[in-house]
Design a protein around this motif. Sequence first.
Motif, PDB file in Angstrom:
ATOM      1  N   SER A 126      -8.416   4.346   8.133  1.00  0.00           N
ATOM      2  CA  SER A 126      -7.437   4.530   8.456  1.00  0.00           C
ATOM      3  C   SER A 126      -7.370   5.663   9.483  1.00  0.00           C
ATOM      4  CB  SER A 126      -6.358   5.031   7.512  1.00  0.00           C
ATOM      5  OG  SER A 126      -5.194   5.550   7.934  1.00  0.00           O
ATOM      6  N   PRO A 131      -1.575   0.430  20.728  1.00  0.00           N
ATOM      7  CA  PRO A 131      -2.969   0.846  22.158  1.00  0.00           C
ATOM      8  C   PRO A 131      -4.193  -0.853  21.242  1.00  0.00           C
ATOM      9  CG  PRO A 131      -2.357   2.449  20.047  1.00  0.00           C
ATOM     10  CD  PRO A 131      -0.745   1.681  19.922  1.00  0.00           C
ATOM     11  N   GLY A 132      -3.709  -1.151  20.863  1.00  0.00           N
ATOM     12  CA  GLY A 132      -4.633  -2.230  19.864  1.00  0.00           C
ATOM     13  C   GLY A 132      -5.384  -1.400  19.158  1.00  0.00           C
ATOM     14  N   ASN A 135       1.773  -1.937   9.501  1.00  0.00           N
ATOM     15  CA  ASN A 135       0.556  -1.380  10.851  1.00  0.00           C
ATOM     16  C   ASN A 135       1.288  -1.980  12.582  1.00  0.00           C
ATOM     17  OD1 ASN A 135      -0.385  -1.659   9.048  1.00  0.00           O
ATOM     18  ND2 ASN A 135      -2.338  -2.315   9.279  1.00  0.00           N
ATOM     19  N   ALA A 136       2.499  -2.605  12.463  1.00  0.00           N
ATOM     20  CA  ALA A 136       3.371  -2.470  13.507  1.00  0.00           C
ATOM     21  C   ALA A 136       3.708  -1.917  14.249  1.00  0.00           C
ATOM     22  CB  ALA A 136       3.179  -3.992  14.056  1.00  0.00           C
ATOM     23  N   SER A 189       0.781  -1.422  -0.184  1.00  0.00           N
ATOM     24  CA  SER A 189       0.210  -0.089   0.001  1.00  0.00           C
ATOM     25  C   SER A 189       0.649   1.595   0.244  1.00  0.00           C
ATOM     26  CB  SER A 189      -0.599   0.257   1.244  1.00  0.00           C
ATOM     27  OG  SER A 189      -0.153  -0.235   1.992  1.00  0.00           O
ATOM     28  N   HIS A 220      -5.983   0.220   3.726  1.00  0.00           N
ATOM     29  CA  HIS A 220      -5.976  -1.046   2.522  1.00  0.00           C
ATOM     30  C   HIS A 220      -5.663  -2.477   3.157  1.00  0.00           C
ATOM     31  CE1 HIS A 220      -8.900   0.016  -0.742  1.00  0.00           C
ATOM     32  NE2 HIS A 220      -8.608   1.261  -0.167  1.00  0.00           N
ATOM     33  N   GLY A 221      -4.676  -2.039   4.218  1.00  0.00           N
ATOM     34  CA  GLY A 221      -3.684  -3.314   5.036  1.00  0.00           C
ATOM     35  C   GLY A 221      -4.008  -3.633   5.614  1.00  0.00           C
ATOM     36  N   LEU A 222      -4.918  -3.758   6.291  1.00  0.00           N
ATOM     37  CA  LEU A 222      -5.508  -4.334   7.492  1.00  0.00           C
ATOM     38  C   LEU A 222      -6.029  -5.535   6.760  1.00  0.00           C
ATOM     39  CD1 LEU A 222      -4.480  -5.834  10.062  1.00  0.00           C
ATOM     40  CD2 LEU A 222      -7.407  -4.069  10.820  1.00  0.00           C
ATOM     41  N   GLY A 223      -7.547  -5.358   5.588  1.00  0.00           N
ATOM     42  CA  GLY A 223      -8.184  -5.960   5.239  1.00  0.00           C
ATOM     43  C   GLY A 223      -8.013  -6.682   3.715  1.00  0.00           C
ATOM     44  N   ARG A 232       0.497   3.634  -2.616  1.00  0.00           N
ATOM     45  CA  ARG A 232       0.086   5.697  -2.862  1.00  0.00           C
ATOM     46  C   ARG A 232       1.002   6.646  -2.767  1.00  0.00           C
ATOM     47  NH1 ARG A 232      -0.100   5.515   3.521  1.00  0.00           N
ATOM     48  NH2 ARG A 232       1.665   7.202   3.708  1.00  0.00           N
ATOM     49  N   GLU A 251       2.736  -5.314   4.784  1.00  0.00           N
ATOM     50  CA  GLU A 251       0.921  -4.700   5.070  1.00  0.00           C
ATOM     51  C   GLU A 251       1.023  -4.809   7.269  1.00  0.00           C
ATOM     52  OE1 GLU A 251      -0.086  -2.256   3.819  1.00  0.00           O
ATOM     53  OE2 GLU A 251       0.664  -2.516   1.663  1.00  0.00           O
ATOM     54  N   ASP A 281       2.638  -7.004  18.868  1.00  0.00           N
ATOM     55  CA  ASP A 281       3.370  -5.221  18.989  1.00  0.00           C
ATOM     56  C   ASP A 281       1.837  -5.151  20.548  1.00  0.00           C
ATOM     57  OD1 ASP A 281       0.659  -3.521  18.855  1.00  0.00           O
ATOM     58  OD2 ASP A 281       1.147  -3.101  16.469  1.00  0.00           O
ATOM     59  N   THR A 328      -2.190  -5.116  20.105  1.00  0.00           N
ATOM     60  CA  THR A 328      -2.036  -6.240  18.952  1.00  0.00           C
ATOM     61  C   THR A 328      -1.296  -7.064  18.362  1.00  0.00           C
ATOM     62  OG1 THR A 328      -3.248  -4.262  18.310  1.00  0.00           O
ATOM     63  CG2 THR A 328      -3.505  -6.192  16.914  1.00  0.00           C
ATOM     64  N   ALA A 345     -12.065  -1.084  11.445  1.00  0.00           N
ATOM     65  CA  ALA A 345      -9.849  -0.786  10.581  1.00  0.00           C
ATOM     66  C   ALA A 345     -10.267  -2.649   9.837  1.00  0.00           C
ATOM     67  CB  ALA A 345      -9.557  -1.647  11.840  1.00  0.00           C
ATOM     68  N   LEU A 347      -3.683   4.539   3.029  1.00  0.00           N
ATOM     69  CA  LEU A 347      -4.638   4.240   2.255  1.00  0.00           C
ATOM     70  C   LEU A 347      -6.542   3.790   3.015  1.00  0.00           C
ATOM     71  CD1 LEU A 347      -3.446   3.643  -1.305  1.00  0.00           C
ATOM     72  CD2 LEU A 347      -4.813   5.772  -0.504  1.00  0.00           C
TER      73      LEU A 347
HETATM   74  N1  LIG Z   1      -0.620  -2.679  15.058  1.00  0.00           N
HETATM   75  C1  LIG Z   1      -2.097  -1.654  14.917  1.00  0.00           C
HETATM   76  N2  LIG Z   1      -2.402  -1.518  16.284  1.00  0.00           N
HETATM   77  C2  LIG Z   1      -3.386   0.002  16.260  1.00  0.00           C
HETATM   78  N3  LIG Z   1      -4.097  -0.036  15.193  1.00  0.00           N
HETATM   79  C3  LIG Z   1      -3.691  -0.594  14.098  1.00  0.00           C
HETATM   80  C4  LIG Z   1      -2.961  -1.519  14.453  1.00  0.00           C
HETATM   81  N4  LIG Z   1      -3.240  -2.053  12.949  1.00  0.00           N
HETATM   82  C5  LIG Z   1      -4.087  -1.821  12.235  1.00  0.00           C
HETATM   83  N5  LIG Z   1      -4.520  -0.405  13.544  1.00  0.00           N
HETATM   84  C6  LIG Z   1      -6.007   0.507  13.191  1.00  0.00           C
HETATM   85  O1  LIG Z   1      -6.031  -0.015  11.805  1.00  0.00           O
HETATM   86  C7  LIG Z   1      -6.542   1.298  10.915  1.00  0.00           C
HETATM   87  C8  LIG Z   1      -6.423   0.389   9.875  1.00  0.00           C
HETATM   88  O2  LIG Z   1      -5.331  -0.402   8.584  1.00  0.00           O
HETATM   89  P1  LIG Z   1      -5.217  -0.467   7.661  1.00  0.00           P
HETATM   90  O3  LIG Z   1      -3.962  -1.114   7.644  1.00  0.00           O
HETATM   91  O4  LIG Z   1      -6.199  -1.115   7.162  1.00  0.00           O
HETATM   92  O5  LIG Z   1      -4.824   0.606   7.271  1.00  0.00           O
HETATM   93  P2  LIG Z   1      -3.516   2.145   7.196  1.00  0.00           P
HETATM   94  O6  LIG Z   1      -2.308   1.243   8.562  1.00  0.00           O
HETATM   95  O7  LIG Z   1      -3.888   3.303   8.240  1.00  0.00           O
HETATM   96  O8  LIG Z   1      -3.141   2.504   5.907  1.00  0.00           O
HETATM   97  P3  LIG Z   1      -2.638   1.851   5.334  1.00  0.00           P
HETATM   98  O9  LIG Z   1      -2.942   1.595   3.446  1.00  0.00           O
HETATM   99  O10 LIG Z   1      -0.576   2.429   4.293  1.00  0.00           O
HETATM  100  O11 LIG Z   1      -1.983   0.449   6.062  1.00  0.00           O
HETATM  101  C9  LIG Z   1      -5.496   1.594  11.195  1.00  0.00           C
HETATM  102  O12 LIG Z   1      -5.060   3.164  10.516  1.00  0.00           O
HETATM  103  C10 LIG Z   1      -5.658   2.249  12.761  1.00  0.00           C
HETATM  104  O13 LIG Z   1      -6.549   2.955  13.161  1.00  0.00           O
END
Ligand SMILES: Nc1ncnc2c1ncn2[C@@H]1O[C@H](COP(=O)(O)OP(=O)(O)OP(=O)(O)O)[C@@H](O)[C@H]1O
Lengths: 137, 160
Positions: free
Chosen positions: B121, B107-108, B75-76, A63, B128-131, A67, B71, B104, B150, B115, B126
């Motif tokens: 985000s 904060p969770g 995130n971590a 991502s 899209h990382g987690l999904g 971006r 991704e 990690d 988390t 999320a 963007l």
């Molecule tokens: N390990 C984590 N600890 C705390 N919050 C998290 C963690 N992983 C994800 N999140 C929360 O979930 C949201 C969505 O994560 P996601 O990876 O989908 O998007 P993003 O990281 O904000 O953007 P990107 O598309 O660049 O990954 C994040 O913005 C954050 O608030």
Amino acid sequence: MTGVRRATGVPILRLGDVLVTGLLEELDDRSATAFLDELTERITAEGAKGVLIDISRLTIIDSFVARTLSELTTTARLLGTRVIVAGMRPPVAITLVELGLRLDGVETALTAERGMAALGWFRTASSQEVGHGDHAG
Amino acid sequence: MATMPDEPSVRLASRQAPPFAGPPGPVTSRSEHPVRVEEDLMEARHAVRAAALAVDLGLVDQTRVVTAASELVRNAYIHGGGGVLVIEQLSRKGGRGIRLTVSDDGPGIPDLDAALDDGFSTGAGLGHGLGGARRLMHEFDVECPPGGGTTVRVTRWAPG
Ligand SMILES: Nc1ncnc2c1ncn2[C@@H]1O[C@H](COP(=O)(O)OP(=O)(O)OP(=O)(O)O)[C@@H](O)[C@H]1O
Ligand SMILES: [Mg+2]
């Protein structure tokens, strides 16, 4: 050496009013940002009309890189410059779609040659393949 | 929140069913990788690529797994303030696989459903990382204990 970027190691060449560059196998976040900054600078400095980015060696687009490519394209468009990203590997394309990133607004081409043709560059007549009805885009 | 019953953790079932059911086989190899500084993101990707190759994943699957890892590890690093990646090579009847556990002490994730939504985000991403990681893997599971932190665990199996 002039034109060689330290961040990713691929030079930015100028062919007329088109800038040609590429990415290597992978890109960390810092290099991606450096790439964006440097290319934007060169677009302005050289008054480039078009930019071709060959990504045929790039093995992963996450991502962050997605971006960066989107931002680069938007910035260039605001400057009046057309960016074409060429040669995406099929596994990378499949993964991008599943990730949910369609690179909206980023113009792509199957190969660097087709990208160059779309930017107004054509292979010389000495090339065997010219005239075989191969259309760009 | 106040109306929710106390639960030890938030769990999320897998979105996609694995290619076939059955208990996961033994772990054949395990390695741990810190996610503390930015350079660790690259190291983690290389280690995941090597493990994906070792369990005979094809090129498209390798790309999926490395991208998902990128991704989750980012995130971590960004949202969780750093953590650790555990890579496990798995073997079970009918195929091998790879399991990534990224944890990690951040904060969770207060609202997992949000999320996981594309486009959500709390940062500059963007969203899209987690999904996306969930779609790229066969099994996906998140734990956010009440104390914070988390843990995301994902698995992909090689086609039988
Ligand atoms: N390990 C984590 N600890 C705390 N919050 C998290 C963690 N992983 C994800 N999140 C929360 O979930 C949201 C969505 O994560 P996601 O990876 O989908 O998007 P993003 O990281 O904000 O953007 P990107 O598309 O660049 O990954 C994040 O913005 C954050 O608030
Ligand atoms: Mg993310």
